[in-house]
Enzyme design. Sequence first.
Site, mmCIF file in Angstrom:
data_model
loop_
_atom_site.group_PDB
_atom_site.id
_atom_site.type_symbol
_atom_site.label_atom_id
_atom_site.label_comp_id
_atom_site.label_asym_id
_atom_site.label_seq_id
_atom_site.Cartn_x
_atom_site.Cartn_y
_atom_site.Cartn_z
ATOM 1 N N GLU A 1 0.821 -1.291 0.013
ATOM 2 C CA GLU A 1 -0.008 -0.006 0.251
ATOM 3 C C GLU A 1 0.977 1.193 0.108
ATOM 4 O O GLU A 1 0.542 2.078 -0.423
ATOM 5 C CB GLU A 1 -0.991 0.182 1.141
ATOM 6 C CG GLU A 1 -2.338 -0.597 0.792
ATOM 7 C CD GLU A 1 -3.238 -0.526 2.131
ATOM 8 O OE1 GLU A 1 -4.197 -1.160 2.104
ATOM 9 O OE2 GLU A 1 -3.285 0.510 2.854
ATOM 10 N N HIS B 1 8.451 -26.429 -0.105
ATOM 11 C CA HIS B 1 7.713 -27.528 -1.038
ATOM 12 C C HIS B 1 6.511 -27.193 -1.838
ATOM 13 O O HIS B 1 5.718 -27.640 -2.255
ATOM 14 C CB HIS B 1 7.033 -28.586 -0.001
ATOM 15 C CG HIS B 1 8.534 -29.001 0.784
ATOM 16 N ND1 HIS B 1 9.169 -30.266 0.314
ATOM 17 C CD2 HIS B 1 9.029 -28.636 2.080
ATOM 18 C CE1 HIS B 1 10.066 -30.246 1.421
ATOM 19 N NE2 HIS B 1 10.020 -29.683 2.458
ATOM 20 N N LYS C 1 -13.170 1.758 -1.724
ATOM 21 C CA LYS C 1 -14.061 1.886 -0.531
ATOM 22 C C LYS C 1 -15.221 2.641 -0.728
ATOM 23 O O LYS C 1 -16.349 2.704 -0.449
ATOM 24 C CB LYS C 1 -13.244 2.794 0.696
ATOM 25 C CG LYS C 1 -12.441 1.828 1.766
ATOM 26 C CD LYS C 1 -11.924 2.703 2.677
ATOM 27 C CE LYS C 1 -11.157 2.042 3.641
ATOM 28 N NZ LYS C 1 -10.545 2.605 4.877
HETATM 29 O O1 PA5 Z 1 -3.447 1.520 5.866
HETATM 30 C C1 PA5 Z 1 -4.461 2.026 5.657
HETATM 31 O O2 PA5 Z 1 -4.601 3.147 5.937
HETATM 32 C C2 PA5 Z 1 -5.436 0.968 5.196
HETATM 33 O O3 PA5 Z 1 -5.249 -0.023 4.945
HETATM 34 C C3 PA5 Z 1 -6.455 0.987 6.565
HETATM 35 O O4 PA5 Z 1 -5.711 0.405 7.520
HETATM 36 C C4 PA5 Z 1 -7.740 0.085 6.204
HETATM 37 O O5 PA5 Z 1 -8.289 0.268 5.017
HETATM 38 C C5 PA5 Z 1 -8.745 -0.095 7.176
HETATM 39 O O6 PA5 Z 1 -9.072 1.628 7.439
HETATM 40 P P1 PA5 Z 1 -9.632 1.871 8.904
HETATM 41 O O7 PA5 Z 1 -8.694 1.680 9.926
HETATM 42 O O8 PA5 Z 1 -10.010 3.420 8.512
HETATM 43 O O9 PA5 Z 1 -10.878 1.264 9.089
#
Ligand code: PA5
Length: 474
Positions: A300, A329, A443
Site C-alpha cells: 500500500e 515444498h 471503499k
Molecule cells: O493502511 C491503511 O490506511 C488502510 O489499509 C487501512 O488500515 C484500512 O483500509 C482500514 O481502514 P480504517 O482503519 O480506517 O478502517
Amino acid sequence: MNRYENKAWRESMRIRVDYNNMMADFVGEKGIRKAQLEASESAALTALAALEERRDQMKWRDLPYSQGAVVRDIKAAAAHVRENFDAFVVLGIGGSALGPIAVQQALSHLRYNELNKEKRNGPKLYVEDNIDPERMASLFDVIDLERTAFNVITKSGSTSETMAQLLLVVNLLKKRLGDKWTEHVIATTDEKKGNLIKIAQANNLRTFYVPDGVGGRFSELCPVGLLAAAVCGADIDELLAGAAYADEICKDTNVWANPAAVAALLEKLAMDAGNNISVMMPYADSLRYVADWYAQLWAESLGKATDRSGARVNCGQTPVKALGVTDQHSQVQLYTEGPFDKVVTFLRVGEFRQNVVIPRAFDELPDVAFLSGHSFNELIQSEQRATEYAVLKSGHLNKTITVPEVNAFTVGQLLYIFEVQTALAGELLNIDAFDQPGVEEGKNATYALLGKPGYEQKKAELDLVPRKNTRYTV
Ligand code: PA5
C-alpha cells in the site's frame, strides 16, 4: 530493572540484515555492484534527511516515546478485559487488524486459543478482518456474548466492513444484554473524524485514539495494536522499548550501519533492475503473520501510479508471503528456477524459545537414522541455510534478516525497522508512501453500490462501466 534497560542485553537482541546475497560478488550478474551501491549513498542520506525534516508529520515515529498515559490506560483496560471476559474480538481490517494478528502470533503461545483457560491466562483472541457471512456467523458459535469484549478499530471511523461488523455485534449484544451492551465494546478510532467517534461518544464507550499522523498500516504500536497485545499478556513496554531502540539505529546517518536505509536502497536498486516482487519468507511460525503485515505495509505504501511531481510511475513491488520450511515444498522451485523478478527476504530466528530433539529410532535405516540426535532447531536452521544457498546458487537476489530471539523487544524493533525502511523507500521512489488512493477508490465504490448518502455521483460513474459481455464468460 527491566531487561531492556540493560545495554548489553539490548545489543544482544539487535536485529541484523545480511545482504551479501544481494551483491554481484556473491550472487553473480543479476546482483548489485558495490560501486553502484556506494554511488547511491547520497540518495539514502537525502531520504534520511527528508524523513527527519518531516518527522513532526510522521507521528508513528514518536509512538515509542509519546504514549506514557495512553499505555497506562491500555494496561488498565487490558487488565479489566483479562479479568472479566473469556474472549476478546477485534473488529477491523487492513492496518487495523494485521498488526494485532502479527504481534499476537509472535508473542503468544502458538496454539493460544486452544490452550485451556489456566494455561492461556487471558481471553481468547479473534481478529475478524473479513466479512465473509459464513465466517461472521460462525464466530457466534464459538463465543459467549456475555463473556466477550469487542474492540472495534477503524481509524477513518467509516470503513464499511468494520461498521457492518459493529452493527451486527451491537444488535446481538443489545438483544442479549440490553443497555449493558456498552460495557462490551471498546472503540479505537480518530479523536475527531469519522462516525465511530460519534457512536462512541453518544454511547459513552471506552475509547482509545489513533493519533494524527499515524496511518493505518503504521499504527501497530499505538492503541490499535497495543490493546490486543496487552490483553493477550504481551509486555507492551518492552515492545515499545524495542521500537525506540530501532529508532536510534534507523536515524543513523552512517548509511552502512542503518539497516532500514541499506534495505531501502537495495530494494530500490533491485526494483530499478526489474525485480517487481518482494518475497518475505520467515523461518518461524511465530513470525509468519509478520509477513502478512509487511505485505500490506510494502504494497500500500509503494504501489503508486504517480510520483510527487505527478508523473506516471506505476511503481511498487508485489509482496509475496512464504513460510519456511512449508513453502520450500511449494514456492522455492520458482524462486530458484523462475524469472529474475524478485528479491527473497529470509527472516530467521537466532534462538528458538523451545528446543525439540529428534529421538533415536529405526537405526537399521541410515537414511532415516541420520536425523536422530539432531533437533528440530538444527533442522529448520539448516533448511533455511540450504534454501538460501539454493537461491544464491541460482543467481536470484536474496537477503537474510536475523532476529536473535522472538520477544517483545525484537518484535517492536522489527516492525519499526520495516516501517522506516518503507518510508525511506517511498523517499527514494519520490512517491507519497502514506496515502492509499487505490484503497479509497474501492471503499468509495462500495459506499456507492450500497447507497451511502453523498456517493450518488460515484454510483453514476459505476453505472457507466460497460455491461459485461457474455461472450467473454465461459
Ligand atoms: O493502511 C491503511 O490506511 C488502510 O489499509 C487501512 O488500515 C484500512 O483500509 C482500514 O481502514 P480504517 O482503519 O480506517 O478502517
